[in-house]
Design a protein around this motif. Sequence first.
Motif, mmCIF file in Angstrom:
data_model
loop_
_atom_site.group_PDB
_atom_site.id
_atom_site.type_symbol
_atom_site.label_atom_id
_atom_site.label_comp_id
_atom_site.label_asym_id
_atom_site.label_seq_id
_atom_site.Cartn_x
_atom_site.Cartn_y
_atom_site.Cartn_z
ATOM 1 N N GLN A 459 0.835 -1.211 0.000
ATOM 2 C CA GLN A 459 0.000 0.000 0.000
ATOM 3 C C GLN A 459 0.865 1.256 0.000
ATOM 4 N N ASP A 460 1.929 1.216 0.810
ATOM 5 C CA ASP A 460 2.770 2.407 0.958
ATOM 6 C C ASP A 460 4.037 2.301 0.097
ATOM 7 N N PHE A 461 3.878 1.796 -1.128
ATOM 8 C CA PHE A 461 5.021 1.659 -2.055
ATOM 9 C C PHE A 461 5.665 3.035 -2.280
ATOM 10 N N GLN A 462 6.916 3.011 -2.687
ATOM 11 C CA GLN A 462 7.628 4.268 -2.932
ATOM 12 C C GLN A 462 8.306 4.200 -4.297
ATOM 13 N N LEU A 463 8.169 5.275 -5.067
ATOM 14 C CA LEU A 463 8.930 5.360 -6.319
ATOM 15 C C LEU A 463 10.089 6.316 -6.093
ATOM 16 N N LEU A 464 11.100 6.206 -6.941
ATOM 17 C CA LEU A 464 12.274 7.065 -6.758
ATOM 18 C C LEU A 464 12.283 8.212 -7.758
ATOM 19 N N SER A 465 12.995 9.282 -7.404
ATOM 20 C CA SER A 465 13.158 10.407 -8.336
ATOM 21 C C SER A 465 14.194 10.003 -9.381
ATOM 22 N N GLN A 466 13.790 9.085 -10.228
ATOM 23 C CA GLN A 466 14.674 8.516 -11.260
ATOM 24 C C GLN A 466 13.872 8.412 -12.544
ATOM 25 N N PRO A 467 14.518 8.086 -13.678
ATOM 26 C CA PRO A 467 13.720 7.911 -14.887
ATOM 27 C C PRO A 467 12.676 6.795 -14.715
ATOM 28 N N LEU A 468 11.582 6.952 -15.439
ATOM 29 C CA LEU A 468 10.477 6.000 -15.346
ATOM 30 C C LEU A 468 10.947 4.549 -15.544
ATOM 31 N N GLY A 469 11.713 4.321 -16.621
ATOM 32 C CA GLY A 469 12.150 2.960 -16.934
ATOM 33 C C GLY A 469 12.976 2.356 -15.811
ATOM 34 N N ALA A 470 13.874 3.162 -15.241
ATOM 35 C CA ALA A 470 14.733 2.667 -14.158
ATOM 36 C C ALA A 470 13.886 2.337 -12.936
ATOM 37 N N ASN A 471 12.837 3.103 -12.710
ATOM 38 C CA ASN A 471 11.938 2.821 -11.596
ATOM 39 C C ASN A 471 11.273 1.460 -11.774
ATOM 40 N N VAL A 472 10.822 1.189 -12.981
ATOM 41 C CA VAL A 472 10.111 -0.071 -13.226
ATOM 42 C C VAL A 472 11.081 -1.248 -13.107
ATOM 43 N N ALA A 473 12.284 -1.079 -13.670
ATOM 44 C CA ALA A 473 13.229 -2.199 -13.705
ATOM 45 C C ALA A 473 14.031 -2.327 -12.416
ATOM 46 N N GLY A 474 14.075 -1.272 -11.609
ATOM 47 C CA GLY A 474 14.888 -1.316 -10.390
ATOM 48 C C GLY A 474 16.368 -1.296 -10.725
ATOM 49 N N SER A 475 16.714 -0.768 -11.894
ATOM 50 C CA SER A 475 18.115 -0.724 -12.327
ATOM 51 C C SER A 475 18.228 0.292 -13.460
ATOM 52 N N THR A 505 12.021 9.684 -19.023
ATOM 53 C CA THR A 505 11.476 10.842 -18.299
ATOM 54 C C THR A 505 11.666 10.643 -16.798
ATOM 55 N N TYR A 506 12.213 11.665 -16.186
ATOM 56 C CA TYR A 506 12.389 11.583 -14.725
ATOM 57 C C TYR A 506 11.047 11.691 -14.025
ATOM 58 N N LEU A 507 10.860 10.908 -12.962
ATOM 59 C CA LEU A 507 9.681 11.077 -12.130
ATOM 60 C C LEU A 507 10.019 12.113 -11.065
ATOM 61 N N TYR A 508 9.120 12.986 -10.821
ATOM 62 C CA TYR A 508 9.262 14.059 -9.818
ATOM 63 C C TYR A 508 10.396 15.027 -10.204
ATOM 64 N N LYS A 509 10.466 16.131 -9.466
ATOM 65 C CA LYS A 509 11.399 17.188 -9.881
ATOM 66 C C LYS A 509 12.627 17.300 -8.975
ATOM 67 N N ASP A 510 12.785 16.334 -8.042
ATOM 68 C CA ASP A 510 13.902 16.447 -7.089
ATOM 69 C C ASP A 510 15.259 16.499 -7.770
ATOM 70 N N LEU A 511 15.432 15.683 -8.836
ATOM 71 C CA LEU A 511 16.745 15.621 -9.475
ATOM 72 C C LEU A 511 16.775 16.278 -10.847
ATOM 73 N N GLU A 512 15.619 16.498 -11.407
ATOM 74 C CA GLU A 512 15.582 16.976 -12.782
ATOM 75 C C GLU A 512 14.419 17.953 -12.932
ATOM 76 N N ALA A 513 14.765 19.175 -13.381
ATOM 77 C CA ALA A 513 13.722 20.211 -13.457
ATOM 78 C C ALA A 513 12.600 19.807 -14.405
ATOM 79 N N SER A 514 12.944 18.999 -15.449
ATOM 80 C CA SER A 514 11.890 18.618 -16.399
ATOM 81 C C SER A 514 11.149 17.362 -15.940
ATOM 82 N N GLY A 515 11.407 16.917 -14.702
ATOM 83 C CA GLY A 515 10.735 15.715 -14.178
ATOM 84 C C GLY A 515 9.226 15.888 -14.154
#
Length: 626
Positions: A459-475, A505-515
């Motif tokens: 329920q409380d999963f977390q995604l990272l401020s990383q590109p979408l693909g890297a988030n899905v693959a965990g790498s 595409t980066y998720l969220y804007k923590d690391l990338e302004a265009s996130g």
Amino acid sequence: MGKKSEKITLREAFGIHYRAFQDIRKYCPGTFLVTALHSVIRALSPYVTIYLSARILNELAGPRRGEVLWPLVLLAIGSTALLALLSGILFRYKVAMGARYGARKNHIFADKMLSMDYADIDKTETHDTLSKIKQGENWQGWGFNRLFRFFSDFLQSVFGILGAIALTVSLFMMQVPETAGALTVLNHPVFILVFIAALAFAAGLSPMCKNKVVKYEVSCTEDALFGNRLFIAFGYMSSEPSRASDIRMHNQQVIARHYMDMDNAFSVVGKMSKLAAGPAGAWNAASGCISAGLTGMVYVFVCLKAWAGAFSVGSVSQYVGAVTALSKNISLLLETVGTMKGNVPFMKTTYQFLDIPNTMYQGSLTTEKRADRNYEVEFQDVSFKYPGSSQWSLRHVNMKFQIGKRLAVVGENGSGKTTFIKLLCRLYDPQEGQILLNGIDIRKYNYRDYMDVFSVVFQDFQLLSQPLGANVAGSSTYDRERVRKALTDAGFAQRLETMPQGLDTYLYKDLEASGVEVSGGEAQKIAIARALYKDAPFIILDEPTAALDPIAEAEIYSKFNEIAGDKTAIYISHRLSSCKFCDEILVFHAGELIQRGTHEGLLADENGKYCQLWNAQAQYYTQKAV
Ligand code: ADP
């Protein structure tokens, strides 16, 4: 932190810092070697200059031989330049390594968090201890933060002392000639001993005064920690976007300011300022006076000896330089040892955290890698209560997962659904009964191997401020086609098309302004795609659709049968309508598995809990027309 009255021995201070040094060294290879080299060069290079300039001065004041002077001058310039160059290069490395040390030393805490028993992560004491460590680090850089400096100061002072002794020995050996009259007293062994004792006393007294200042600083720890807590809680409140609306609606800045204005340790009228203006400041000044007095004593002694004819003017500069450096390095050594003692309570808190024992049994069996996904999991009379709780959260649960089938777990809030999944994933061990994988108690398996059997969307999963693909693959390197398929299966295909850089595409804007800021529902679809990408034999969704709107939920559920394929799928949900399609439904109530069957079968039992829940929800949907 340790009690004020607790006496810290030298042995204890060295012991705990030696252990810390051994532990942290692995995280920052090379850092300590560079620091050691820099400290040694920095400690010894002034003596090269002192020694050679004394030789030059003696030559100038005496025979003035060109053939001796020129090589001496060239040697002095060459060696000073070389040492300065070496020291400069090493200093650059040391600064870079120091910055790396600052980041890397935190890995030790991250590794501990990741390897400790999950039950300990849940405990308030664990978080309290960790936050004490972090606050100690933030306030004057105690704990592991100090280690780098201790190491460098310790080596520099020890080598500084050795170098100074080498250059000073002859000061006491050179005799004042008999013709010097009363000044021959300077040759007397008793005089020399008294002078050395006075030097040692003054050199020791100055850092003792400094260490008093350290003790005052340490005595402010609790106040400073509270000050820091206030700052963490309220300091950045007005600049946090997630709080912006609440602050406006509820005037929260008023209460924040009230706390920030409280008389805490950092304010001008606070404890620390008072100590600085009072006793701590006085001890600091005393330390400075003693050092100055010591330098004066050295000047008088050396100049008297030169005046009496024991050595020439060049040696005066050597001895004054060497003895002053000696006392400076003795002071540095004693101050370092004193600060090390001051750091002991912080290191103890650090080890209180790092030494939390792992009590869960860790087996070593590897799980079979089966292409047929024939992994059979069974709960045998499992009962569990959370650590520190007297209530059973699960009681006498017996069930076997049917391979490749869809299973739903339903029940009211607090009935034990999530706990059931946490035990299945071995985040906790049951107090009674056992859970078996292919007939073997799951405790006997290697934990990493066992975890490979499950893909879970908590329920409380977390995604990272990383590109979408890297988030899905965990790498950061992954199979782009598989990631795309997982996202499509999770219902994210349309949104993927609108992502400006697709999978990059980066998720969220923590690391990338265009996130891109994704919504709760979109984030959940990405989390589901991540679980699909892992492609484990079991896929578990814990209230996966809570943040999804009814249309998105229907979209996912209608496809899930197909997506889950030959995997065993488990859904936890409070929306019973979402579970109708499952092969089997488990109904939990107050920690017990009270009913199981298909949707139709369970609905047929009109007095059963399932029917009751179903009717309650059907009524809700009709009344509210959602
Ligand atoms: P559900 O998922 O069905 O809402 P849970 O499995 O989360 O229920 O909770 C079952 C029971 O265990 C509840 O009484 C809950 O209060 C208790 N519980 C859950 N987590 C903890 C915890 N970390 N510590 C103590 N009790 C807990």
